[in-house]
Design a protein around this motif. Structure first.
Motif, PDB file in Angstrom:
ATOM      1  N   PHE A   1       4.101  -2.384  -5.601  1.00 57.18           N
ATOM      2  CA  PHE A   1       3.417  -1.092  -5.459  1.00 57.18           C
ATOM      3  C   PHE A   1       2.760  -0.676  -6.766  1.00 57.18           C
ATOM      4  CE2 PHE A   1       3.428   3.575  -5.649  1.00 57.18           C
ATOM      5  CZ  PHE A   1       2.731   3.889  -4.489  1.00 57.18           C
ATOM      6  N   ARG A   2       3.519  -0.718  -7.843  1.00 55.63           N
ATOM      7  CA  ARG A   2       2.970  -0.314  -9.140  1.00 55.63           C
ATOM      8  C   ARG A   2       1.828  -1.229  -9.573  1.00 55.63           C
ATOM      9  NH1 ARG A   2       6.330   3.096 -12.472  1.00 55.63           N
ATOM     10  NH2 ARG A   2       8.031   3.895 -11.216  1.00 55.63           N
ATOM     11  N   TYR A   3       2.012  -2.518  -9.379  1.00 54.91           N
ATOM     12  CA  TYR A   3       0.979  -3.468  -9.793  1.00 54.91           C
ATOM     13  C   TYR A   3      -0.285  -3.316  -8.953  1.00 54.91           C
ATOM     14  CZ  TYR A   3      -1.275  -7.842 -11.111  1.00 54.91           C
ATOM     15  OH  TYR A   3      -2.167  -8.775 -11.561  1.00 54.91           O
ATOM     16  N   ARG A   4      -0.115  -3.115  -7.667  1.00 52.77           N
ATOM     17  CA  ARG A   4      -1.280  -2.958  -6.794  1.00 52.77           C
ATOM     18  C   ARG A   4      -2.172  -1.819  -7.288  1.00 52.77           C
ATOM     19  NH1 ARG A   4      -2.330  -3.097  -0.603  1.00 52.77           N
ATOM     20  NH2 ARG A   4      -4.210  -1.825  -0.531  1.00 52.77           N
ATOM     21  N   TYR A   5      -1.555  -0.655  -7.569  1.00 54.98           N
ATOM     22  CA  TYR A   5      -2.362   0.496  -7.951  1.00 54.98           C
ATOM     23  C   TYR A   5      -2.730   0.514  -9.430  1.00 54.98           C
ATOM     24  CZ  TYR A   5      -1.833   1.829  -3.190  1.00 54.98           C
ATOM     25  OH  TYR A   5      -1.886   1.814  -1.817  1.00 54.98           O
ATOM     26  N   ALA A   6      -1.969  -0.164 -10.264  1.00 50.32           N
ATOM     27  CA  ALA A   6      -2.368  -0.283 -11.674  1.00 50.32           C
ATOM     28  C   ALA A   6      -3.637  -1.125 -11.792  1.00 50.32           C
ATOM     29  CB  ALA A   6      -1.252  -0.917 -12.497  1.00 50.32           C
ATOM     30  N   THR A   7      -3.891  -1.968 -10.791  1.00 44.29           N
ATOM     31  CA  THR A   7      -5.032  -2.889 -10.850  1.00 44.29           C
ATOM     32  C   THR A   7      -6.132  -2.565  -9.841  1.00 44.29           C
ATOM     33  OG1 THR A   7      -3.835  -4.393  -9.366  1.00 44.29           O
ATOM     34  CG2 THR A   7      -3.650  -4.796 -11.749  1.00 44.29           C
ATOM     35  N   GLN A   8      -5.880  -1.629  -8.927  1.00 41.30           N
ATOM     36  CA  GLN A   8      -6.902  -1.294  -7.930  1.00 41.30           C
ATOM     37  C   GLN A   8      -8.130  -0.708  -8.611  1.00 41.30           C
ATOM     38  OE1 GLN A   8      -5.993   0.719  -4.075  1.00 41.30           O
ATOM     39  NE2 GLN A   8      -7.347   2.318  -4.859  1.00 41.30           N
ATOM     40  N   GLY A   9      -9.281  -1.217  -8.263  1.00 38.00           N
ATOM     41  CA  GLY A   9     -10.526  -0.675  -8.791  1.00 38.00           C
ATOM     42  C   GLY A   9     -10.918  -1.181 -10.168  1.00 38.00           C
ATOM     43  N   LEU A  10     -10.199  -2.154 -10.687  1.00 38.65           N
ATOM     44  CA  LEU A  10     -10.624  -2.736 -11.962  1.00 38.65           C
ATOM     45  C   LEU A  10     -11.964  -3.439 -11.763  1.00 38.65           C
ATOM     46  CD1 LEU A  10      -7.334  -4.235 -13.441  1.00 38.65           C
ATOM     47  CD2 LEU A  10      -8.724  -2.401 -14.410  1.00 38.65           C
ATOM     48  N   GLN A  11     -12.791  -3.369 -12.765  1.00 37.39           N
ATOM     49  CA  GLN A  11     -14.116  -3.980 -12.719  1.00 37.39           C
ATOM     50  C   GLN A  11     -14.158  -5.176 -13.667  1.00 37.39           C
ATOM     51  OE1 GLN A  11     -16.392  -2.687 -10.521  1.00 37.39           O
ATOM     52  NE2 GLN A  11     -14.718  -1.318  -9.955  1.00 37.39           N
TER      53      GLN A  11
ATOM     54  N   ALA B   1       0.832  -1.202   0.000  1.00 39.07           N
ATOM     55  CA  ALA B   1       0.000   0.000   0.000  1.00 39.07           C
ATOM     56  C   ALA B   1       0.871   1.259   0.000  1.00 39.07           C
ATOM     57  CB  ALA B   1      -0.936   0.006   1.209  1.00 39.07           C
ATOM     58  N   ASP B   2       2.020   1.179   0.675  1.00 40.16           N
ATOM     59  CA  ASP B   2       2.941   2.304   0.781  1.00 40.16           C
ATOM     60  C   ASP B   2       4.352   1.725   0.872  1.00 40.16           C
ATOM     61  OD1 ASP B   2       4.724   4.158   2.398  1.00 40.16           O
ATOM     62  OD2 ASP B   2       2.962   5.444   2.212  1.00 40.16           O
TER      63      ASP B   2
ATOM     64  N   VAL C   1      -1.544   8.242  -6.723  1.00 34.36           N
ATOM     65  CA  VAL C   1      -0.422   7.308  -6.745  1.00 34.36           C
ATOM     66  C   VAL C   1       0.839   8.079  -7.112  1.00 34.36           C
ATOM     67  CG1 VAL C   1       0.553   5.232  -7.808  1.00 34.36           C
ATOM     68  CG2 VAL C   1      -1.919   5.399  -7.439  1.00 34.36           C
ATOM     69  N   ASN C   2       1.830   8.051  -6.237  1.00 30.93           N
ATOM     70  CA  ASN C   2       3.104   8.714  -6.475  1.00 30.93           C
ATOM     71  C   ASN C   2       4.172   7.633  -6.558  1.00 30.93           C
ATOM     72  OD1 ASN C   2       5.603  10.037  -6.250  1.00 30.93           O
ATOM     73  ND2 ASN C   2       4.730  11.690  -5.019  1.00 30.93           N
ATOM     74  N   VAL C   3       4.469   7.178  -7.782  1.00 30.90           N
ATOM     75  CA  VAL C   3       5.440   6.095  -7.946  1.00 30.90           C
ATOM     76  C   VAL C   3       6.861   6.558  -7.632  1.00 30.90           C
ATOM     77  CG1 VAL C   3       4.032   4.753  -9.551  1.00 30.90           C
ATOM     78  CG2 VAL C   3       5.614   6.459 -10.447  1.00 30.90           C
ATOM     79  N   PHE C   4       7.125   7.862  -7.720  1.00 35.39           N
ATOM     80  CA  PHE C   4       8.448   8.385  -7.393  1.00 35.39           C
ATOM     81  C   PHE C   4       8.766   8.171  -5.914  1.00 35.39           C
ATOM     82  CE2 PHE C   4      11.253  11.949  -6.170  1.00 35.39           C
ATOM     83  CZ  PHE C   4      12.336  11.664  -6.977  1.00 35.39           C
ATOM     84  N   LEU C   5       7.811   8.499  -5.040  1.00 31.20           N
ATOM     85  CA  LEU C   5       8.017   8.368  -3.590  1.00 31.20           C
ATOM     86  C   LEU C   5       7.477   7.056  -3.018  1.00 31.20           C
ATOM     87  CD1 LEU C   5       7.196  12.008  -2.457  1.00 31.20           C
ATOM     88  CD2 LEU C   5       9.450  10.970  -2.789  1.00 31.20           C
ATOM     89  N   GLY C   6       6.689   6.334  -3.808  1.00 33.45           N
ATOM     90  CA  GLY C   6       6.107   5.087  -3.299  1.00 33.45           C
ATOM     91  C   GLY C   6       4.989   5.327  -2.315  1.00 33.45           C
ATOM     92  N   LYS C   7       4.222   6.375  -2.544  1.00 36.43           N
ATOM     93  CA  LYS C   7       3.116   6.734  -1.648  1.00 36.43           C
ATOM     94  C   LYS C   7       1.810   6.794  -2.417  1.00 36.43           C
ATOM     95  CE  LYS C   7       5.469   9.645   1.703  1.00 36.43           C
ATOM     96  NZ  LYS C   7       4.798   9.841   2.965  1.00 36.43           N
ATOM     97  N   TYR C   8       0.744   6.604  -1.676  1.00 39.23           N
ATOM     98  CA  TYR C   8      -0.591   6.726  -2.250  1.00 39.23           C
ATOM     99  C   TYR C   8      -1.416   7.574  -1.302  1.00 39.23           C
ATOM    100  CZ  TYR C   8      -5.259   5.408  -3.856  1.00 39.23           C
ATOM    101  OH  TYR C   8      -6.549   5.443  -4.306  1.00 39.23           O
ATOM    102  N   SER C   9      -1.964   8.663  -1.805  1.00 35.38           N
ATOM    103  CA  SER C   9      -2.720   9.575  -0.962  1.00 35.38           C
ATOM    104  C   SER C   9      -4.227   9.423  -1.109  1.00 35.38           C
ATOM    105  CB  SER C   9      -2.316  11.037  -1.264  1.00 35.38           C
ATOM    106  OG  SER C   9      -2.599  11.338  -2.627  1.00 35.38           O
ATOM    107  N   GLY C  10      -4.652   8.460  -1.917  1.00 32.73           N
ATOM    108  CA  GLY C  10      -6.091   8.256  -2.096  1.00 32.73           C
ATOM    109  C   GLY C  10      -6.639   7.241  -1.115  1.00 32.73           C
ATOM    110  N   GLU C  11      -7.853   6.804  -1.371  1.00 34.12           N
ATOM    111  CA  GLU C  11      -8.501   5.804  -0.537  1.00 34.12           C
ATOM    112  C   GLU C  11      -7.964   4.421  -0.894  1.00 34.12           C
ATOM    113  OE1 GLU C  11     -12.909   3.892   0.261  1.00 34.12           O
ATOM    114  OE2 GLU C  11     -12.749   5.707  -0.931  1.00 34.12           O
ATOM    115  N   VAL C  12      -7.374   3.771   0.083  1.00 34.47           N
ATOM    116  CA  VAL C  12      -6.817   2.438  -0.142  1.00 34.47           C
ATOM    117  C   VAL C  12      -7.958   1.446  -0.203  1.00 34.47           C
ATOM    118  CG1 VAL C  12      -5.351   0.606   0.785  1.00 34.47           C
ATOM    119  CG2 VAL C  12      -4.636   2.989   0.953  1.00 34.47           C
ATOM    120  N   LYS C  13      -8.003   0.720  -1.305  1.00 34.94           N
ATOM    121  CA  LYS C  13      -9.010  -0.331  -1.502  1.00 34.94           C
ATOM    122  C   LYS C  13      -8.267  -1.621  -1.789  1.00 34.94           C
ATOM    123  CE  LYS C  13     -12.259   2.913  -3.555  1.00 34.94           C
ATOM    124  NZ  LYS C  13     -12.971   3.279  -4.755  1.00 34.94           N
ATOM    125  N   GLU C  14      -8.897  -2.686  -1.443  1.00 32.74           N
ATOM    126  CA  GLU C  14      -8.271  -3.987  -1.707  1.00 32.74           C
ATOM    127  C   GLU C  14      -8.620  -4.368  -3.107  1.00 32.74           C
ATOM    128  OE1 GLU C  14      -6.141  -5.387   0.691  1.00 32.74           O
ATOM    129  OE2 GLU C  14      -6.551  -3.481   1.602  1.00 32.74           O
TER     130      GLU C  14
END
Length: 193
Positions: free
Chosen positions: A54-64, A30-31, A180-193
């Motif tokens: 990290f990149r894969y988690r957020y590239a795929t978060q929220g896919l329907q 997540a971070d 999603v900030n891939v430079f710092l490895g942080k995510y400031s949005g709502e974390v979803k599984e």
């Protein structure tokens, strides 16, 4: 109430809690804004895996479900097929680093494969970060290729495909989550599984 009925109810309750715990284990990566204080072959390799996670988690978060069949052209791989391919790559990475081989799930949906991939990569990260130089040097991909092949082969391929998923989902009308900030490895949005 008969004693056997009581024991059966307790066993059923324990089983349901176990199944529920398995289904709700939090997704890793997540971070990744913290990192080891020192450089070693193990920590550098671990950071590469962590960055993929990290990149894969957020590239795929929220896919329907409706996104899974989307592809750029008739002869291209769909988003769902790409997630399944990344699952295969995660298995190769896992089996090269961990002593206990992982057996692929027989039937799995792309989003189940996503979750499984992230947990496989987390196990790899945890192992790599603690490996000494000799253990890193002993890593073999498919029993014969050195760690270098793991980096330019399945690891780089999985990063590549994570970027493809991000691009394809944008084209499908469901862009990556904002924050999603891939430079710092942080995510400031709502974390979803």
């Amino acid at each position: 109430m008969k004693p056997y009925t009581f024991l059966f109810i307790i066993a059923l309750f324990c089983h349901m809690n176990f199944v529920n715990a398995q289904e709700t284990r939090p997704l890793p990566f997540a971070d990744i804004s913290t990192y080891p204080d020192s450089f070693s072959p193990g920590t550098v390799a671990a950071r590469m895996v962590e960055s993929l996670g990290f990149r894969y988690r957020y590239a795929t978060q929220g896919l329907q479900d409706e996104n899974m069949d989307f592809k750029a052209s008739d002869d291209a791989r769909s988003i769902g097929k790409t997630l399944l391919h990344i699952y295969d790559l995660s298995i190769v990475i896992h089996n090269a680093v961990l002593e206990t081989p992982y057996t692929k799930l027989a039937e799995t949906s792309p989003m189940e494969a996503r979750e499984e991939s992230l947990h496989l990569l987390k196990a790899v990260y945890d192992r790599l970060v603690s490996m000494d130089d000799a253990e890193i040097a002993a890593v073999k991909v498919r029993g014969e290729h050195p760690l270098w092949i793991l980096i330019n082969g399945p690891l780089a391929d999985a990063l590549w495909h994570s970027g493809q998923v991000a691009t394809l989902r944008r084209a499908a009308g469901n862009p990556m989550p904002k924050g999603v900030n891939v430079f710092l490895g942080k995510y400031s949005g709502e974390v979803k599984e």
